[in-house]
Structure formats: C-alpha cells, structure tokens
Design a protein around this motif. Sequence first.
Motif, PDB file in Angstrom:
ATOM      1  N   ASN A 265       0.908  -1.265  -0.067  1.00  0.00           N
ATOM      2  CA  ASN A 265      -0.010  -0.084   0.102  1.00  0.00           C
ATOM      3  C   ASN A 265       0.774   1.196  -0.047  1.00  0.00           C
ATOM      4  O   ASN A 265       0.636   2.338  -0.680  1.00  0.00           O
ATOM      5  CB  ASN A 265      -0.782  -0.128   1.174  1.00  0.00           C
ATOM      6  N   ALA A 266       2.073   1.229   0.836  1.00  0.00           N
ATOM      7  CA  ALA A 266       2.915   2.472   0.986  1.00  0.00           C
ATOM      8  C   ALA A 266       3.485   2.684  -0.455  1.00  0.00           C
ATOM      9  O   ALA A 266       3.553   3.855  -0.867  1.00  0.00           O
ATOM     10  CB  ALA A 266       4.021   2.115   1.686  1.00  0.00           C
ATOM     11  N   TYR A 269       0.292   3.864  -3.043  1.00  0.00           N
ATOM     12  CA  TYR A 269      -0.161   5.238  -2.643  1.00  0.00           C
ATOM     13  C   TYR A 269       0.653   6.266  -2.607  1.00  0.00           C
ATOM     14  O   TYR A 269       0.539   7.399  -1.965  1.00  0.00           O
ATOM     15  CB  TYR A 269      -1.201   5.009  -1.523  1.00  0.00           C
ATOM     16  N   ASP A 293       5.004   6.142   4.657  1.00  0.00           N
ATOM     17  CA  ASP A 293       5.215   6.435   3.045  1.00  0.00           C
ATOM     18  C   ASP A 293       5.039   8.197   3.135  1.00  0.00           C
ATOM     19  O   ASP A 293       4.460   8.765   3.988  1.00  0.00           O
ATOM     20  CB  ASP A 293       4.422   5.974   2.135  1.00  0.00           C
ATOM     21  N   ILE A 296       0.166  10.024  -1.028  1.00  0.00           N
ATOM     22  CA  ILE A 296      -1.202  11.005  -1.073  1.00  0.00           C
ATOM     23  C   ILE A 296      -1.782  11.420   0.044  1.00  0.00           C
ATOM     24  O   ILE A 296      -2.458  12.265   0.270  1.00  0.00           O
ATOM     25  CB  ILE A 296      -2.160  10.312  -1.986  1.00  0.00           C
ATOM     26  N   ILE A 298      -4.458  10.482   3.790  1.00  0.00           N
ATOM     27  CA  ILE A 298      -5.937  10.068   3.679  1.00  0.00           C
ATOM     28  C   ILE A 298      -6.442  11.043   4.557  1.00  0.00           C
ATOM     29  O   ILE A 298      -6.055  11.600   5.622  1.00  0.00           O
ATOM     30  CB  ILE A 298      -5.978   8.860   4.705  1.00  0.00           C
ATOM     31  N   LEU A 306     -11.192   2.940   7.391  1.00  0.00           N
ATOM     32  CA  LEU A 306     -10.150   2.280   6.593  1.00  0.00           C
ATOM     33  C   LEU A 306      -9.909   0.624   6.857  1.00  0.00           C
ATOM     34  O   LEU A 306      -9.785  -0.090   6.028  1.00  0.00           O
ATOM     35  CB  LEU A 306      -8.796   2.737   6.818  1.00  0.00           C
ATOM     36  N   TYR A 311     -13.725  -1.059   2.419  1.00  0.00           N
ATOM     37  CA  TYR A 311     -13.800   0.027   2.170  1.00  0.00           C
ATOM     38  C   TYR A 311     -12.575   0.839   1.425  1.00  0.00           C
ATOM     39  O   TYR A 311     -11.359   0.188   1.643  1.00  0.00           O
ATOM     40  CB  TYR A 311     -13.619   0.832   3.841  1.00  0.00           C
ATOM     41  N   ARG A 312     -12.842   1.762   0.418  1.00  0.00           N
ATOM     42  CA  ARG A 312     -11.751   2.457  -0.240  1.00  0.00           C
ATOM     43  C   ARG A 312     -11.961   3.839   0.004  1.00  0.00           C
ATOM     44  O   ARG A 312     -12.952   4.392  -0.411  1.00  0.00           O
ATOM     45  CB  ARG A 312     -11.724   1.978  -1.811  1.00  0.00           C
ATOM     46  N   ALA A 313     -10.939   4.427   0.373  1.00  0.00           N
ATOM     47  CA  ALA A 313     -10.940   5.977   0.666  1.00  0.00           C
ATOM     48  C   ALA A 313     -11.520   6.519  -0.313  1.00  0.00           C
ATOM     49  O   ALA A 313     -12.372   7.699  -0.170  1.00  0.00           O
ATOM     50  CB  ALA A 313      -9.707   6.400   1.361  1.00  0.00           C
ATOM     51  N   ASP A 314     -10.902   6.306  -1.725  1.00  0.00           N
ATOM     52  CA  ASP A 314     -11.352   7.299  -2.787  1.00  0.00           C
ATOM     53  C   ASP A 314     -11.351   6.362  -4.088  1.00  0.00           C
ATOM     54  O   ASP A 314     -10.443   5.980  -4.983  1.00  0.00           O
ATOM     55  CB  ASP A 314     -10.304   8.284  -3.057  1.00  0.00           C
ATOM     56  N   GLY A 322      -7.464  -1.968  -6.502  1.00  0.00           N
ATOM     57  CA  GLY A 322      -7.744  -2.739  -4.895  1.00  0.00           C
ATOM     58  C   GLY A 322      -9.071  -3.094  -4.873  1.00  0.00           C
ATOM     59  O   GLY A 322     -10.085  -2.549  -5.502  1.00  0.00           O
ATOM     60  N   PHE A 323      -9.522  -3.784  -3.944  1.00  0.00           N
ATOM     61  CA  PHE A 323     -10.751  -4.341  -3.451  1.00  0.00           C
ATOM     62  C   PHE A 323     -11.178  -3.647  -1.979  1.00  0.00           C
ATOM     63  O   PHE A 323     -12.349  -3.919  -1.406  1.00  0.00           O
ATOM     64  CB  PHE A 323     -10.577  -5.905  -3.058  1.00  0.00           C
ATOM     65  N   GLY A 326      -7.371  -5.632   1.827  1.00  0.00           N
ATOM     66  CA  GLY A 326      -6.086  -5.645   2.396  1.00  0.00           C
ATOM     67  C   GLY A 326      -5.995  -5.293   4.071  1.00  0.00           C
ATOM     68  O   GLY A 326      -5.525  -6.109   4.799  1.00  0.00           O
ATOM     69  N   TYR A 328      -8.439  -4.863   6.021  1.00  0.00           N
ATOM     70  CA  TYR A 328      -9.436  -5.412   6.773  1.00  0.00           C
ATOM     71  C   TYR A 328      -8.808  -6.735   7.346  1.00  0.00           C
ATOM     72  O   TYR A 328      -8.927  -7.126   8.382  1.00  0.00           O
ATOM     73  CB  TYR A 328     -10.731  -5.619   6.003  1.00  0.00           C
ATOM     74  N   SER A 351       1.769   8.885   5.094  1.00  0.00           N
ATOM     75  CA  SER A 351       0.831   8.221   6.215  1.00  0.00           C
ATOM     76  C   SER A 351       1.929   7.071   6.788  1.00  0.00           C
ATOM     77  O   SER A 351       2.772   6.734   6.166  1.00  0.00           O
ATOM     78  CB  SER A 351      -0.349   7.077   5.474  1.00  0.00           C
TER      79      SER A 351
HETATM   80  P1  ADP Z   1      -7.122  -1.415  -1.432  1.00  0.00           P
HETATM   81  O1  ADP Z   1      -7.093  -2.749  -2.029  1.00  0.00           O
HETATM   82  O2  ADP Z   1      -7.908  -0.305  -1.772  1.00  0.00           O
HETATM   83  O3  ADP Z   1      -5.615  -0.681  -1.338  1.00  0.00           O
HETATM   84  P2  ADP Z   1      -6.746  -1.621   1.562  1.00  0.00           P
HETATM   85  O4  ADP Z   1      -7.886  -2.400   2.520  1.00  0.00           O
HETATM   86  O5  ADP Z   1      -5.535  -2.050   1.485  1.00  0.00           O
HETATM   87  O6  ADP Z   1      -7.613  -1.878   0.187  1.00  0.00           O
HETATM   88  O7  ADP Z   1      -6.817  -0.044   1.951  1.00  0.00           O
HETATM   89  C1  ADP Z   1      -8.091   0.370   2.047  1.00  0.00           C
HETATM   90  C2  ADP Z   1      -8.051   1.855   1.506  1.00  0.00           C
HETATM   91  O8  ADP Z   1      -7.062   2.588   2.607  1.00  0.00           O
HETATM   92  C3  ADP Z   1      -7.263   2.171   0.264  1.00  0.00           C
HETATM   93  O9  ADP Z   1      -8.422   2.018  -0.925  1.00  0.00           O
HETATM   94  C4  ADP Z   1      -6.913   3.534   0.297  1.00  0.00           C
HETATM   95  O10 ADP Z   1      -7.815   4.463   0.014  1.00  0.00           O
HETATM   96  C5  ADP Z   1      -6.655   3.701   1.763  1.00  0.00           C
HETATM   97  N1  ADP Z   1      -5.025   3.531   1.769  1.00  0.00           N
HETATM   98  C6  ADP Z   1      -4.436   2.227   2.411  1.00  0.00           C
HETATM   99  N2  ADP Z   1      -3.109   2.579   2.424  1.00  0.00           N
HETATM  100  C7  ADP Z   1      -2.987   3.753   2.062  1.00  0.00           C
HETATM  101  C8  ADP Z   1      -1.807   4.556   2.109  1.00  0.00           C
HETATM  102  N3  ADP Z   1      -0.521   4.133   2.594  1.00  0.00           N
HETATM  103  N4  ADP Z   1      -1.838   5.786   1.735  1.00  0.00           N
HETATM  104  C9  ADP Z   1      -3.085   6.280   1.494  1.00  0.00           C
HETATM  105  N5  ADP Z   1      -4.152   5.589   1.348  1.00  0.00           N
HETATM  106  C10 ADP Z   1      -4.305   4.408   1.862  1.00  0.00           C
END
Ligand code: ADP
Length: 361
Positions: A265-266, A269, A293, A296, A298, A306, A311-314, A322-323, A326, A328, A351
């Motif tokens: 994720n780091a 994103y 990291d 971008i 959050i 999160l 849940y996806r923030a954006d 992504g789904f 991760g 969760y 983040s």
């Molecule tokens: P995804 O498969 O969407 O990455 P995750 O469960 O791993 O699913 O993460 C959920 C949401 O959290 C992501 O959709 C993203 O919006 C946010 N996120 C996770 N890790 C980061 C990060 N390092 N920087 C910014 N946003 C993050």
Amino acid sequence: MRFIMNPLSFSFNDMERETSFRAIVELLPQITWTIDDNGQADYFNRRWFDYTGLDFEQTKGYGWQQVVHPDDLDNALMACQDIRASGIASDIELRYERADGVYRWHLTRLQPVNDGEGNISYWIGTSTDIEELKQLQQQKDDFISIASHELKTPLTSLSGSLQMLQKAIHINPSSEKVPAYANRASRSLSKLVRLLEDMVNITRVRYDQEKINKKWTNLTDLIGECCEQERLAGTHTIMTSGNKDLAVYADPQRIDQVIVNLVNNAIKYSPKSNRIEINVSHHEGMAKVSVTDYGIGIRSEKIPHLFERYYRADPSMIEFSGFGLGLYICAEIIKRHGGEIGVDSQVGEGSTFWFTLPING
Ligand code: ADP
C-alpha cells in the motif's frame, strides 16, 4: 380493535384468548399491525411505537404512510392494492423511518384474515428489519462489480505486454524492448496475484480458517524477507530502522502478510515519492512496527473506516487498483494476535500505518 393469531381460519369470541394473544403480539420483536380492507390501520403492537417514536393517534388510519420512505411509498401502495385484490398473503420490501430519522429496510408481510364465511375481513401485517441483510447484499453486488473491474485492468495490460513481447522477440530477440515488456507483464501479473490473494484471504479470514502457528520471530529479519520482492522491483527505497534484535511470539506467515500488505500500500499510494521507512520498536511488553510513506495521505474523516471490509477511501482514483480488503485482513490478523493496528496520516504528506503485537504472544 380486533386480534387474531391464526389469520387463515380462526375467528374468536373468547375474551381471555384475545387478551393472551394480544400479550404475545405485544412482546414480538417484529412490528405487527392490523389494517382494514381500505388500508386503514387500527392496531399496532408496542414495537411499532418504539421504532417510530410516534403514537397511535399519529399513525392510525393512513397515518402510517408518513414513516414510509418517500421513494418506496408509491410502490408499497400499489403492491398493497395488488395483494388485497388477490387476497393472497404476500411480501413487500420497504424502508420505515426510525425515531432518530434513520430509514431501515423491512420485509413486510400482509396476511388476509377470513371472517369464517370465506370473505376477507381485515389484514394482519408484520415487518421484519432486514437492513443488515440488505447491506450484505449490497456489499456482495459491489464486490462483484469491483472484482470484475479490478481484475480486468491488470489482465488487459498483461495480455497487451505479452503481445508486445512476442512481437519484439519475433523482430529482434536481443532488442532492449524485450526485458521492458517482460517487466511490464510481470508487474501486471503481480497485481493480479495480489488481488486474487486478497480474495482468497478474505474467505479464510471470514470463515475463521486461518490457523495461527506462533513461534519466536525476529521482526527485522521478517521485514527483510517480506520486502525482498519490492526491493527487486526497484521503484522505492525501503529503509528499516529500530530494534534489530526484537523478536515476538507470533505467526510469521500471518505477520508477513500484514507487512507485505502495508508495504505494498505504501508503494501503491505514493507514486510521486520513492521512500518507504519501516521502524521496529517496543514499549511495555508490546512490539510496534510502523510503515511510513510520503504519498497521497488520507483525509481524517476517512481514517475510522479504513479497516472495514471493502472500504476504499477514494474509489474514484482509478489509477490505484484494489478491493478494499487488505487492511481489513491485516486488522483481523493483528486482532487475533492480541495487538492493535492504526494509522497517522496527512493529506498530501503521507501516512504511517502501524501495528503492535504482544512480545510474548
Ligand atoms: P485497497 O485494495 O483498496 O488498497 P486496503 O484495504 O489495503 O484496500 O486499503 C483501504 C483503503 O485505504 C485504500 O483504498 C486507500 O484508499 C487507503 N490506503 C491504504 N493504505 C494507504 C496509504 N499508504 N496511503 C494512502 N491511502 C491508503
């Protein structure tokens, strides 16, 4: 006001039985009421008044319509008309407004009551709260549409890269384009594998099939192994600092899964930065691993959600596949180890995702 429990065949004149039937219906967790053949309500049980916060005077007759969601009212009235015309019990799904203003989905069943001579004398209605079921259905539908979309993107790019690779090999096998296309194909394949792993892991986590096999595990060594692939990919520099000797009694495979998720994720994103920092520390019997990291970031209102499933923030940022599974999965694994997981983040600055584990398991 009348009261009958066996609506198909029963008509009563026994006051004692009426009193005890009424007492039972008053205790039902379902909303229950009776309406006449014109749809005018003349009885509600206590659950109705608790749920709506309204009294009999406000909801009797056609007053019940005020708590039906405006988008559902026309459908509900038409369905009621059809059910009454057919004289056969049937179900309708509609939303009722709760006393706090929140609408919740209910499955409403209308059952005719005969007068003993084959005529319908009135109707009994029951409403069961199905809000959670509806949300699960919605999540399932969302998941299927996200999954098909998310899997298609890397698959299309994998197939494109392989075609280009084949063409380049055909023209000149030693061309410098060959390794470039191979790399691109390999990146798409890794994305696909990661998405599929998330899908498999979510099923295991949900059905509690993940066995936890604990052993003493050095965290810095584990982090080194987890990040090998990401280091090889070469897009980001991953620095590890802190207590190099710290070991925890935990399941290395599951903790590996958490670290890989956080590091991926780091990387994902933070497309405009190339630095990831991992730190290992300990405090009062707990080990702490943090992954920082400079990506971008959050928005603060998104942070509490999160670690929820899907849940996806954006979700509108299509460049990040992504789904929303991760984090969760990470949270479930850490919870099962008796630790905590969290994040500190600033939009546009980056983040720090962290988790703790009890050192002695
Ligand atoms: P995804 O498969 O969407 O990455 P995750 O469960 O791993 O699913 O993460 C959920 C949401 O959290 C992501 O959709 C993203 O919006 C946010 N996120 C996770 N890790 C980061 C990060 N390092 N920087 C910014 N946003 C993050």
